[in-house]
Design a protein around this motif. Structure first.
Motif, short mmCIF file in Angstrom:
data_model
loop_
_atom_site.label_atom_id
_atom_site.label_comp_id
_atom_site.label_asym_id
_atom_site.label_seq_id
_atom_site.Cartn_x
_atom_site.Cartn_y
_atom_site.Cartn_z
N TYR A 206 2.71 6.40 1.33
CA TYR A 206 3.26 6.52 2.68
C TYR A 206 4.61 7.25 2.67
CZ TYR A 206 5.18 5.80 7.22
OH TYR A 206 5.75 6.04 8.45
N PRO A 255 -1.18 2.88 2.28
CA PRO A 255 -0.22 2.47 3.31
C PRO A 255 0.95 1.75 2.64
CG PRO A 255 -2.45 1.59 3.71
CD PRO A 255 -2.41 2.10 2.31
N PRO A 261 -0.12 0.77 9.95
CA PRO A 261 -1.16 1.44 9.15
C PRO A 261 -1.92 2.52 9.91
CG PRO A 261 -1.95 -0.69 9.91
CD PRO A 261 -0.50 -0.60 10.32
N VAL A 264 -1.84 6.12 8.53
CA VAL A 264 -2.74 6.35 7.39
C VAL A 264 -4.17 6.52 7.89
CG1 VAL A 264 -3.73 5.33 5.32
CG2 VAL A 264 -1.27 5.18 5.74
N GLN A 265 -4.55 5.70 8.85
CA GLN A 265 -5.91 5.82 9.41
C GLN A 265 -6.10 7.17 10.10
OE1 GLN A 265 -5.94 2.38 11.93
NE2 GLN A 265 -6.00 0.93 10.21
N ILE A 275 -8.71 4.43 1.33
CA ILE A 275 -7.43 3.84 1.71
C ILE A 275 -7.19 2.63 0.82
CG2 ILE A 275 -6.09 2.71 3.52
CD1 ILE A 275 -7.64 4.30 5.58
N PRO A 278 -1.92 -1.93 0.90
CA PRO A 278 -0.51 -1.54 1.15
C PRO A 278 0.37 -1.80 -0.07
CG PRO A 278 -1.38 -2.79 3.00
CD PRO A 278 -2.40 -2.90 1.90
#
Length: 309
Positions: A206, A255, A261, A264-265, A275, A278
């Motif tokens: 991220y 993430p 989040p 990221v999606q 994915i 986190p």
């Protein structure tokens, strides 16, 4: 005119200083983030516990001290922290506290392995000219606790400062630090073993906090969604990352704990990239205490290996 929260902090600090007596015995210690608190707690052992200012789920880059924390800072004998590059709020608080604490910036200790933020380094998307970042090229990256070599170095320094402040327990601090170095080395070896299947498969995180971790373990960071701790990626940045993913230039996107989040999606939608769980670089989602540092290093390794291995 001074704001009410600031007036409250100033008053709390003044009261704390009025009640401060000359130092004797085990020092009062304050730390900035959980990983530093964990290292200090290991060195102090049964003699005492440091106060960690960044609590569970807090953002270490932007924190408002509670009055009780301002009092703890004013009464501290030692403050171990990464440095102003990570927690500028603590730099300001130390200047205003007027206490007697010795301030030890771990990032600036001789021998610490450091990295600079470098626009575009290992990040093809950055070359597209996106400027929505919070760091200048060449600025010092403060996330140095993610290199276990630094943690081992810092344990020695922490023990030396505690021993100087409390000579009666000097031998115990040094013995505790030696044991803690061994535990960090073991966690480091386990993390390296966990990450072996990942090799140099490209991953995206991220924000640019994992440079030290990636360098230490030979990981390939293909890029980051945000280019700074406090930066919100713009539309151009997100489009660049999506383009990178569409070309298959990353196998996994991670993430970050405490961050929405949905970004990221958004960047992974319509791609085959996985994915991951986190990541939590400052360890603010972990149970605090002496074991936190080992859990942080091994936990990040497992999350990366589970997705990219």
């Amino acid at each position: 005119m001074t704001s009410s929260p600031l007036r409250g902090l100033v008053a709390a600090v003044a009261l704390a200083l009025m009640g401060t007596s000359s130092f004797a015995g085990v020092p009062r210690v304050v730390t900035d983030i959980p990983p530093v608190g964990s290292l200090v707690a290991q060195v102090m052992g049964d003699l005492g516990r440091p106060e960690v200012l960044t609590g569970k789920g807090a953002d270490p880059h932007d924190l408002q001290l509670r009055p009780s924390q301002a009092v703890a800072l004013a009464q501290a004998d030692l403050v171990f922290w990464i440095g102003p590059e990570l927690t500028p709020w603590l730099a300001r608080a130390l200047q205003g506290a007027g206490g007697r604490a010795k301030s030890v910036s771990l990032l600036h200790l001789p021998g610490t392995k450091t990295l600079d933020y470098s626009a575009g380094q290992g990040d093809p998307a950055a070359a597209a000219g996106d400027h929505d970042h919070a760091h200048d090229e060449g600025a010092l990256n403060p996330h140095a606790w993610l290199d276990p070599d630094n943690a081992r170095l810092w344990l020695k320094a922490i023990a030396a400062d505690l021993a100087q402040a409390d000579p009666a327990h000097a031998a115990q601090y040094r013995a505790n630090a030696k044991e803690a170095e061994a535990r960090v080395a073991q966690a480091d070896a386990r993390a390296r073993q966990i990450l072996a299947p990942v090799g140099t498969r490209p991953i995206i995180v991220y924000h640019d906090a994992l440079g030290y971790f990636a360098r230490h373990y030979g990981l390939h960071l293909a890029g980051s969604i945000a280019l700074g701790d406090a930066a919100t990626p713009g539309a151009r940045r997100l489009a660049d990352i999506r383009g990178l993913l569409a070309k298959g230039d990353a196998v996994c996107v991670f993430p970050e704990a405490g961050v929405d989040p949905r970004l990221v999606q958004t960047v992974t939608q319509g791609t085959k990239v996985k994915i991951g769980a986190p990541l939590d670089p400052p360890g603010t989602m972990l149970a605090p205490g002496p074991k936190l540092y080992e859990r942080l290093i091994e936990g990040m390794a497992r999350k990366i290996a589970d997705c990219a291995g």
